[in-house]
Design a protein around this motif. Structure first.
Motif, PDB file in Angstrom:
ATOM      1  N   GLN A 212       0.822  -1.209   0.000  1.00  0.00           N
ATOM      2  CA  GLN A 212       0.000   0.000   0.000  1.00  0.00           C
ATOM      3  C   GLN A 212       0.856   1.260   0.000  1.00  0.00           C
ATOM      4  N   GLU A 213       1.928   1.266   0.783  1.00  0.00           N
ATOM      5  CA  GLU A 213       2.783   2.457   0.856  1.00  0.00           C
ATOM      6  C   GLU A 213       3.445   2.766  -0.481  1.00  0.00           C
ATOM      7  N   TYR A 214       3.732   1.724  -1.257  1.00  0.00           N
ATOM      8  CA  TYR A 214       4.399   1.928  -2.554  1.00  0.00           C
ATOM      9  C   TYR A 214       3.419   1.856  -3.728  1.00  0.00           C
ATOM     10  N   ASN A 215       2.116   1.866  -3.390  1.00  0.00           N
ATOM     11  CA  ASN A 215       1.058   1.859  -4.415  1.00  0.00           C
ATOM     12  C   ASN A 215       1.194   0.701  -5.409  1.00  0.00           C
ATOM     13  N   ILE A 216       1.520  -0.466  -4.886  1.00  0.00           N
ATOM     14  CA  ILE A 216       1.611  -1.674  -5.704  1.00  0.00           C
ATOM     15  C   ILE A 216       0.264  -2.403  -5.652  1.00  0.00           C
ATOM     16  N   THR A 217      -0.232  -2.805  -6.786  1.00  0.00           N
ATOM     17  CA  THR A 217      -1.527  -3.500  -6.846  1.00  0.00           C
ATOM     18  C   THR A 217      -1.480  -4.812  -6.053  1.00  0.00           C
ATOM     19  N   ILE A 218      -2.483  -5.001  -5.198  1.00  0.00           N
ATOM     20  CA  ILE A 218      -2.598  -6.242  -4.423  1.00  0.00           C
ATOM     21  C   ILE A 218      -3.607  -7.139  -5.139  1.00  0.00           C
ATOM     22  N   TYR A 219      -3.127  -8.233  -5.692  1.00  0.00           N
ATOM     23  CA  TYR A 219      -3.995  -9.192  -6.382  1.00  0.00           C
ATOM     24  C   TYR A 219      -4.432 -10.277  -5.397  1.00  0.00           C
TER      25      TYR A 219
END
Length: 343
Positions: A212-219
């Motif tokens: 979340q902090e690095y704005n990476i998509t969580i699949y």
């Protein structure tokens, strides 16, 4: 047919030397009230007859057994083996031995083991609670009876009167996932253990926080919480997970060394190249990651040191005055990321 020999007792030695049982007992305890010459005779006769002191009887008179009870959730987990090695290493320096029992990941067995140890078998207890342990009344009852307790690893809530030793699981997993993100990974899978276990909850929180902090998509498709409590089933779960994916992961963060190794085995079978196509990180660094090909990057958990620390805290409690309230100590041990070929 060979007849089984009867255990040699104090009265057998006394009868041989024509002295009282009390004199034999005092002589074996090196009581100064018994003459040196008599003590020598008793020791020589005891050795010749194969006498072994009854530890239970000695503990009844002294109030001590010099045995530490250790309760772990499972025997086949390298982490717990390393912790027990650390406990044993430290305890033996102070003339204590350890008695290990497994709760088999069951709250009922955990409670039964505590009750058994409470009956005078041990001087104190070291315990890693199971994932089923939601109430700590059974542990508080032990403490209230004057039995020292130290908790480690899966500690759901703080228990007054018991020392605590653990690591910061969320921070450790955050650092590992952050490392993958900084290497440019975008489809990072997560493999954890049973959802009810606090250490797995915290490692999952660390994974989510980094993503979340690095704005990476969580699949959601790339997240697996294993329900199994044995290795064969864990292997089957992980194989099924990767076989069913429609999204190809470019990295996998796993919550144990075992999950990491099973992941690499499955990925290699499926034709993935490690680390060219997918990176893998395990958690524990308990030796197996080094010998696997490719070797596995791990969060190094100080398992042996954790064992030494819990033993140290327990033995410190033994040496406290009995008329003072024990001030609980909470110890957080450091982890580090050990880089190898899988990343």
């Amino acid at each position: 047919m060979t007849l089984r020999k009867r255990r040699v007792k104090l009265e057998d030695i006394a009868r041989k030397l024509n002295i009282s049982i009390a004199t034999v007992s005092r002589a074996l305890d090196k009581n100064p009230r018994v003459k040196l010459s008599t003590r020598d005779k008793v020791f020589k006769m005891a050795k010749a007859m194969g006498y072994m002191p009854n530890q239970i009887a000695k503990s009844l008179s002294s109030g001590k057994t010099n045995i530490i009870g250790v309760i772990i959730p499972r025997y086949d987990e390298p982490f717990f083996i390393e912790v027990c090695r650390g406990i044993d290493h430290y305890a033996r320096e102070y003339d204590y031995k350890i008695l290990i029992s497994s709760s088999r990941n069951s709250f009922e067995f955990e409670r039964e083991n505590l009750i058994s140890f409470e009956k005078g078998l041990v001087d104190g207890i070291i315990l890693s609670p199971t994932h089923e342990t939601e109430t700590f009344v059974h542990i508080k009852n032990i403490i209230n009876k004057g039995i020292p307790v130290v908790l480690f690893d899966n500690i759901r809530e703080e228990v007054q009167g018991a020392d605590h030793v653990s690591i910061e699981d969320d921070k450790a997993s955050f650092s590992a996932v952050e490392f993958l993100i900084k290497k440019g990974k975008k489809r990072i899978a997560f493999i954890g253990g049973i959802k009810e276990k606090k250490v797995f909850q915290d490692r999952y929180k660390g994974y989510l926080k980094a993503m979340q902090e690095y704005n990476i998509t969580i699949y959601e498709e790339l997240i697996l919480h294993c329900d199994s409590l044995d290795r064969e089933c864990e292997d089957a779960e992980i194989q099924k997970f990767f076989n069913g994916l429609s999204i190809k992961p470019d990295a996998v963060f796993t919550c144990t060394d075992n999950y990491g190794l099973l992941t690499m085995k499955t990925l290699l079978k499926l034709g993935y190249k490690i680390p060219e196509e997918v990176s893998v990180i395990g958690f524990g660094d308990l030796g197996l990651g080094e010998v696997f090909v490719p070797s596995m990057t791990c969060v190094a958990q100080p398992s042996f040191e954790m064992g030494q620390k819990v033993a140290e805290l327990l033995i410190d409690q033994f040496n406290e005055a009995t008329d003072v309230n024990h001030r609980k100590k909470v110890i957080k041990l450091d982890t580090k990321l050990v880089l190898r070929d899988s990343t």
